[in-house]
Design an enzyme around this catalytic site. Sequence first.
Site, mmCIF file in Angstrom:
data_model
loop_
_atom_site.group_PDB
_atom_site.id
_atom_site.type_symbol
_atom_site.label_atom_id
_atom_site.label_comp_id
_atom_site.label_asym_id
_atom_site.label_seq_id
_atom_site.Cartn_x
_atom_site.Cartn_y
_atom_site.Cartn_z
ATOM 1 N N LEU A 232 -1.289 -6.558 -2.087
ATOM 2 C CA LEU A 232 -2.021 -7.787 -2.263
ATOM 3 C C LEU A 232 -0.975 -8.924 -2.837
ATOM 4 O O LEU A 232 -0.037 -8.895 -3.764
ATOM 5 C CB LEU A 232 -3.094 -7.742 -3.465
ATOM 6 C CG LEU A 232 -3.646 -8.940 -3.556
ATOM 7 C CD1 LEU A 232 -4.401 -9.649 -1.821
ATOM 8 C CD2 LEU A 232 -4.851 -9.047 -4.542
ATOM 9 N N ASP A 233 -0.663 -9.836 -1.745
ATOM 10 C CA ASP A 233 -0.056 -11.369 -1.978
ATOM 11 C C ASP A 233 1.524 -10.656 -2.416
ATOM 12 O O ASP A 233 1.943 -11.566 -3.015
ATOM 13 C CB ASP A 233 -0.547 -11.904 -3.086
ATOM 14 C CG ASP A 233 -1.975 -12.320 -2.907
ATOM 15 O OD1 ASP A 233 -2.234 -12.691 -1.615
ATOM 16 O OD2 ASP A 233 -2.674 -12.762 -3.891
ATOM 17 N N ALA A 234 1.925 -9.709 -1.652
ATOM 18 C CA ALA A 234 3.267 -9.137 -2.000
ATOM 19 C C ALA A 234 4.202 -8.913 -0.760
ATOM 20 O O ALA A 234 5.123 -8.306 -0.560
ATOM 21 C CB ALA A 234 3.272 -8.058 -2.769
#
Length: 288
Positions: A232-234
């Site tokens: 996530l969001d990485a």
Amino acid sequence: MTAPERRYVITFGCPDRTGIIARISGFLAEHGGWIVEAAYHTDPDTGWFFTRQVVRADSLPFDAAELRARFGEVAGELSAESSWQVSDTGERRRAVILVSKAGHCLYDLLGRVASGELDVDVAAVIGNHDSLADITRAHGIPFHHVPFPAGDKAAAFEQVRKLVDEHDPHAVVLARFMQILPADLCREWAGRAINIHHSFLPSFIGAKPYHQAHTRGVKLVGATCHYVTADLDAGPIIEQDVIRVDHGDSVEDMVRKGRDIEKVTLARGLRWHLENRVLVHGNRTVVF
């Protein structure tokens, strides 16, 4: 308006060694290739070499398909680990945009496409709410409403997958979609799914970064455009930008200012992706 000159874009990466540039430029020169752009970078941490070469299509005696075949042999000679791509600017780029309720990023992208500033065909917009159906259709673009009931998101994502894949887009743009893509879709759309996160990652991940930023008393808020991965969001970061805030700004003020940065950052990141300027290596990018 004069049509832009047709070009072939070659992107290439491999472990660095001597002779790479000479081999690629020699290959192009051998066939009369007229290079109009060339960029190079070596990452000292990984020892990896990157290049992006742009060649006038009319300078070569063969088409893009044959260029791919011939360059593939060159890439193989240079390294068995090489990663490369040949794209043709004569092929229209296609994008599908995924949205939720917030419309600022969609409005901005549609305006840039309509004005000719962003050279891409938006094949469809898919929303888990129907709030943005009218603005989408006003631009002559199909809108598909796919509800996401709390207990059956797998079926909804399967419908989204079918709608996206029928267009075989070069980019799947999550323009504040606010749904987490399942891991199988992240794999299937790897290197094509682009997200805008309303935070300067890795700080303040999750759904309400402006609230977190306000609580922390930050002086800058920002936005991050990145490729989507199962983490996530990485995913690999394409572009980031910030805007200054101060102690007098409320959460609402931060959200308003942040939306301006989100629009610009997403538009830049999408443009660079469509122009094959972004080379991904691991979880990092080189943007030429």
